[in-house]
Design a protein around this motif. Structure first.
Motif, PDB file in Angstrom:
ATOM      1  N   THR A   1       0.866  -1.180   0.000  1.00 43.36           N
ATOM      2  CA  THR A   1       0.000   0.000   0.000  1.00 43.36           C
ATOM      3  C   THR A   1       0.900   1.227   0.000  1.00 43.36           C
ATOM      4  O   THR A   1       1.646   1.461   0.954  1.00 43.36           O
ATOM      5  CB  THR A   1      -0.929   0.020   1.220  1.00 43.36           C
ATOM      6  N   ALA A   2       0.886   1.988  -1.084  1.00 44.38           N
ATOM      7  CA  ALA A   2       1.724   3.165  -1.236  1.00 44.38           C
ATOM      8  C   ALA A   2       0.967   4.420  -0.798  1.00 44.38           C
ATOM      9  O   ALA A   2      -0.258   4.485  -0.892  1.00 44.38           O
ATOM     10  CB  ALA A   2       2.179   3.308  -2.688  1.00 44.38           C
ATOM     11  N   LEU A   3       1.714   5.397  -0.327  1.00 43.68           N
ATOM     12  CA  LEU A   3       1.154   6.676   0.104  1.00 43.68           C
ATOM     13  C   LEU A   3       1.698   7.780  -0.789  1.00 43.68           C
ATOM     14  O   LEU A   3       2.916   7.899  -0.965  1.00 43.68           O
ATOM     15  CB  LEU A   3       1.525   6.942   1.564  1.00 43.68           C
ATOM     16  N   SER A   4       0.802   8.579  -1.375  1.00 48.14           N
ATOM     17  CA  SER A   4       1.208   9.670  -2.260  1.00 48.14           C
ATOM     18  C   SER A   4       0.679  10.992  -1.733  1.00 48.14           C
ATOM     19  O   SER A   4      -0.468  11.070  -1.279  1.00 48.14           O
ATOM     20  CB  SER A   4       0.688   9.444  -3.686  1.00 48.14           C
ATOM     21  N   THR A   5       1.514  12.019  -1.812  1.00 50.65           N
ATOM     22  CA  THR A   5       1.096  13.368  -1.463  1.00 50.65           C
ATOM     23  C   THR A   5       1.278  14.268  -2.678  1.00 50.65           C
ATOM     24  O   THR A   5       2.300  14.184  -3.372  1.00 50.65           O
ATOM     25  CB  THR A   5       1.894  13.931  -0.276  1.00 50.65           C
ATOM     26  N   GLU A   6       0.289  15.114  -2.942  1.00 50.29           N
ATOM     27  CA  GLU A   6       0.332  16.011  -4.093  1.00 50.29           C
ATOM     28  C   GLU A   6       0.123  17.447  -3.615  1.00 50.29           C
ATOM     29  O   GLU A   6      -0.859  17.752  -2.946  1.00 50.29           O
ATOM     30  CB  GLU A   6      -0.766  15.652  -5.101  1.00 50.29           C
ATOM     31  N   ILE A   7       1.080  18.312  -3.959  1.00 49.98           N
ATOM     32  CA  ILE A   7       0.964  19.746  -3.694  1.00 49.98           C
ATOM     33  C   ILE A   7       1.170  20.454  -5.026  1.00 49.98           C
ATOM     34  O   ILE A   7       2.280  20.490  -5.558  1.00 49.98           O
ATOM     35  CB  ILE A   7       1.989  20.223  -2.656  1.00 49.98           C
ATOM     36  N   GLY A   8       0.092  20.974  -5.602  1.00 54.12           N
ATOM     37  CA  GLY A   8       0.172  21.539  -6.940  1.00 54.12           C
ATOM     38  C   GLY A   8       0.468  20.446  -7.948  1.00 54.12           C
ATOM     39  O   GLY A   8      -0.225  19.431  -8.015  1.00 54.12           O
ATOM     40  N   ASN A   9       1.530  20.628  -8.723  1.00 57.48           N
ATOM     41  CA  ASN A   9       1.935  19.625  -9.709  1.00 57.48           C
ATOM     42  C   ASN A   9       3.016  18.681  -9.182  1.00 57.48           C
ATOM     43  O   ASN A   9       3.466  17.801  -9.915  1.00 57.48           O
ATOM     44  CB  ASN A   9       2.445  20.322 -10.982  1.00 57.48           C
ATOM     45  N   ASP A  10       3.437  18.880  -7.940  1.00 57.19           N
ATOM     46  CA  ASP A  10       4.491  18.052  -7.356  1.00 57.19           C
ATOM     47  C   ASP A  10       3.875  16.879  -6.592  1.00 57.19           C
ATOM     48  O   ASP A  10       3.019  17.078  -5.725  1.00 57.19           O
ATOM     49  CB  ASP A  10       5.371  18.874  -6.411  1.00 57.19           C
ATOM     50  N   GLU A  11       4.316  15.675  -6.923  1.00 55.49           N
ATOM     51  CA  GLU A  11       3.819  14.474  -6.248  1.00 55.49           C
ATOM     52  C   GLU A  11       4.989  13.710  -5.632  1.00 55.49           C
ATOM     53  O   GLU A  11       6.016  13.498  -6.276  1.00 55.49           O
ATOM     54  CB  GLU A  11       3.065  13.572  -7.212  1.00 55.49           C
ATOM     55  N   THR A  12       4.817  13.304  -4.395  1.00 50.70           N
ATOM     56  CA  THR A  12       5.820  12.507  -3.685  1.00 50.70           C
ATOM     57  C   THR A  12       5.196  11.181  -3.288  1.00 50.70           C
ATOM     58  O   THR A  12       4.092  11.156  -2.731  1.00 50.70           O
ATOM     59  CB  THR A  12       6.314  13.237  -2.416  1.00 50.70           C
ATOM     60  N   GLU A  13       5.892  10.088  -3.574  1.00 52.32           N
ATOM     61  CA  GLU A  13       5.364   8.767  -3.287  1.00 52.32           C
ATOM     62  C   GLU A  13       6.217   8.079  -2.224  1.00 52.32           C
ATOM     63  O   GLU A  13       7.441   8.019  -2.353  1.00 52.32           O
ATOM     64  CB  GLU A  13       5.325   7.905  -4.550  1.00 52.32           C
ATOM     65  N   TYR A  14       5.550   7.574  -1.186  1.00 54.40           N
ATOM     66  CA  TYR A  14       6.209   6.841  -0.104  1.00 54.40           C
ATOM     67  C   TYR A  14       5.806   5.374  -0.218  1.00 54.40           C
ATOM     68  O   TYR A  14       4.620   5.051  -0.313  1.00 54.40           O
ATOM     69  CB  TYR A  14       5.800   7.401   1.255  1.00 54.40           C
ATOM     70  N   LEU A  15       6.811   4.489  -0.181  1.00 52.62           N
ATOM     71  CA  LEU A  15       6.569   3.071  -0.397  1.00 52.62           C
ATOM     72  C   LEU A  15       6.981   2.258   0.830  1.00 52.62           C
ATOM     73  O   LEU A  15       7.956   2.605   1.517  1.00 52.62           O
ATOM     74  CB  LEU A  15       7.361   2.575  -1.614  1.00 52.62           C
ATOM     75  N   PRO A  16       6.293   1.159   1.105  1.00 48.83           N
ATOM     76  CA  PRO A  16       6.699   0.265   2.193  1.00 48.83           C
ATOM     77  C   PRO A  16       7.767  -0.719   1.704  1.00 48.83           C
ATOM     78  O   PRO A  16       7.787  -1.079   0.523  1.00 48.83           O
ATOM     79  CB  PRO A  16       5.400  -0.470   2.547  1.00 48.83           C
ATOM     80  N   ASN A  17       8.629  -1.134   2.590  1.00 54.86           N
ATOM     81  CA  ASN A  17       9.655  -2.116   2.239  1.00 54.86           C
ATOM     82  C   ASN A  17       9.107  -3.516   2.507  1.00 54.86           C
ATOM     83  O   ASN A  17       9.391  -4.143   3.528  1.00 54.86           O
ATOM     84  CB  ASN A  17      10.921  -1.866   3.063  1.00 54.86           C
ATOM     85  N   THR A  18       8.304  -3.994   1.584  1.00 53.52           N
ATOM     86  CA  THR A  18       7.685  -5.312   1.733  1.00 53.52           C
ATOM     87  C   THR A  18       8.388  -6.318   0.840  1.00 53.52           C
ATOM     88  O   THR A  18       8.711  -6.010  -0.319  1.00 53.52           O
ATOM     89  CB  THR A  18       6.193  -5.264   1.370  1.00 53.52           C
ATOM     90  N   PRO A  19       8.635  -7.529   1.308  1.00 45.16           N
ATOM     91  CA  PRO A  19       9.338  -8.532   0.503  1.00 45.16           C
ATOM     92  C   PRO A  19       8.406  -9.292  -0.425  1.00 45.16           C
ATOM     93  O   PRO A  19       7.178  -9.221  -0.304  1.00 45.16           O
ATOM     94  CB  PRO A  19       9.909  -9.476   1.573  1.00 45.16           C
ATOM     95  N   ILE A  20       8.998 -10.024  -1.344  1.00 41.99           N
ATOM     96  CA  ILE A  20       8.245 -10.912  -2.225  1.00 41.99           C
ATOM     97  C   ILE A  20       7.817 -12.144  -1.431  1.00 41.99           C
ATOM     98  O   ILE A  20       8.537 -12.627  -0.559  1.00 41.99           O
ATOM     99  CB  ILE A  20       9.108 -11.313  -3.436  1.00 41.99           C
ATOM    100  N   GLY A  21       6.621 -12.652  -1.712  1.00 40.77           N
ATOM    101  CA  GLY A  21       6.096 -13.825  -1.012  1.00 40.77           C
ATOM    102  C   GLY A  21       5.929 -15.015  -1.945  1.00 40.77           C
ATOM    103  O   GLY A  21       5.809 -14.859  -3.167  1.00 40.77           O
ATOM    104  N   LEU A  22       5.896 -16.198  -1.349  1.00 42.25           N
ATOM    105  CA  LEU A  22       5.655 -17.435  -2.072  1.00 42.25           C
ATOM    106  C   LEU A  22       4.375 -18.064  -1.545  1.00 42.25           C
ATOM    107  O   LEU A  22       4.129 -18.060  -0.334  1.00 42.25           O
ATOM    108  CB  LEU A  22       6.819 -18.413  -1.898  1.00 42.25           C
ATOM    109  N   GLY A  23       3.554 -18.587  -2.453  1.00 40.70           N
ATOM    110  CA  GLY A  23       2.285 -19.178  -2.040  1.00 40.70           C
ATOM    111  C   GLY A  23       1.990 -20.476  -2.761  1.00 40.70           C
ATOM    112  O   GLY A  23       2.652 -20.836  -3.742  1.00 40.70           O
ATOM    113  N   PHE A  24       0.981 -21.176  -2.250  1.00 40.54           N
ATOM    114  CA  PHE A  24       0.573 -22.458  -2.841  1.00 40.54           C
ATOM    115  C   PHE A  24      -0.927 -22.619  -2.644  1.00 40.54           C
ATOM    116  O   PHE A  24      -1.457 -22.328  -1.568  1.00 40.54           O
ATOM    117  CB  PHE A  24       1.317 -23.618  -2.173  1.00 40.54           C
ATOM    118  N   GLY A  25      -1.611 -23.065  -3.706  1.00 42.56           N
ATOM    119  CA  GLY A  25      -3.056 -23.238  -3.635  1.00 42.56           C
ATOM    120  C   GLY A  25      -3.503 -24.543  -4.248  1.00 42.56           C
ATOM    121  O   GLY A  25      -2.839 -25.105  -5.130  1.00 42.56           O
TER     122      GLY A  25
END
Length: 334
Positions: free
Chosen positions: A66-90
């Protein structure tokens, strides 16, 4: 000894409790009704086909965020979480599926800081109805410096939470299959599309001690979303496919449920989905991406704050002709 009298809840507390119980039961009844209607839907066999094998196994690789973005005028800053890749089985047998995955901490990039997270996303693709459930809680983000390579700014003070449910009705379910596009539990034989209409309910919360300027260091609201869109799957040489779905919505937000009808904030939202893959006789491979972007704050005079919830997944599906005996007993239960 004097008997201590237990303090009874006041009328306001009782009212809120009754509303909460009613909402839980109401959502459960609606969900059960939608699932029942979906199970009786008819399909056009010249467009949609079930696979011959009833049993399949599915190893997959995924990444949720889940990323967080802030916009002030035309300037946008994006904050990202440091989440790892996962493995799954179904494992899937007929209409019954069970799957699970785990993201390994050692696969994180340590240069991007620490992120503590709880991220539950469930995407249900039925015949007539599509549901998306979100339960997310994140602490600790980073921002990449675009001017230099491999330079990250760490923000441990940023916290966010999002809880919600989103649902849509698929109008042309006789010819268009979400299951073929995203689960590959059946096959789309010919190109087809469908209009879709629905909405969602969300609770959002963002907190920052110093990085982002917020009233009292936090912002939180409830949102009601109304959206509509279109989905289409292109079938290429019968076995290859690619699918795109986009829903645009209007979100009505308020700081509390009681504020609805008094002070409402209006903001846009967008929910795109993309998938592509190949279906063989007894195996399939597919890549899918789901992204939901909504605004927690959408004031043109100050900064806009948006949450973007995403899920990448790469899957390999192996279908098996002969199912174990204990699974075949399910035929007699249905």
């Amino acid at each position: 000894m004097k008997n201590k009298r237990r303090k009874m809840p006041d009328k306001t507390t009782k009212c809120h409790l009754l509303i909460y119980i009613f909402k839980k039961r109401y959502i459960l009844i609606l969900y059960t009704l939608f699932i029942s209607i979906s199970s009786f839907a008819q399909i056009d066999s010249t467009y949609i086909q079930a696979f011959d094998q009833e049993l399949s196994i599915r190893p997959y690789v995924y990444k949720k965020f889940t990323a967080l973005s802030t916009e002030i005028g035309n300037d946008e800053t994006e904050y990202l979480p440091n989440t790892p890749i996962g493995l799954g089985f179904g494992v899937t047998y007929k209409k019954y599926s069970l799957s699970g995955g785990y993201a390994f901490g050692f696969m994180r990039d340590k240069n991007r800081g620490k992120t503590k997270s709880i991220d539950f996303q469930y995407h249900y693709y039925g015949r007539n109805f599509v549901f998306d459930f979100f339960f997310q809680d994140y602490k600790g983000f980073y921002r990449e410096d675009n001017k230099q390579n491999e330079v990250y700014h760490i923000y441990p003070d940023i916290k966010l939470a999002q809880y919600g449910v989103f649902g849509q009705y698929v109008f042309n379910s006789k010819k268009f299959s979400y299951q073929a596009a995203f689960n590959q539990s059946e096959k789309q034989l010919r190109s087809a599309g469908s209009f879709q209409l629905g909405g969602g309910l969300y609770y959002n919360k963002v907190r920052s001690d110093s990085t982002i300027t917020l009233p009292n260091n936090k912002i939180a609201n409830y949102q009601l979303s109304i959206s509509g869109g279109y989905a289409y799957t292109w079938v290429i040489k019968r076995n290859f496919f690619t699918s795109l779905s986009v829903s645009l919505g209007i979100n009505l937000g308020a700081e509390s449920i009681s504020d609805f009808g008094k002070k409402i904030d209006v903001s846009p939202s967008v929910f795109p989905r993309f998938s592509m893959g190949y279906n063989g006789k007894d195996w399939s491979i597919g890549l899918s991406f789901v992204m939901n972007r909504i605004y927690v704050s959408h004031d043109d005079k100050t900064q806009k704050i948006a949450l973007g919830t995403g899920n990448f997944q790469l899957s390999y599906i192996k279908r098996i002709d002969i199912a174990p005996k204990f699974l075949k007993q399910i035929k007699y239960i249905n």
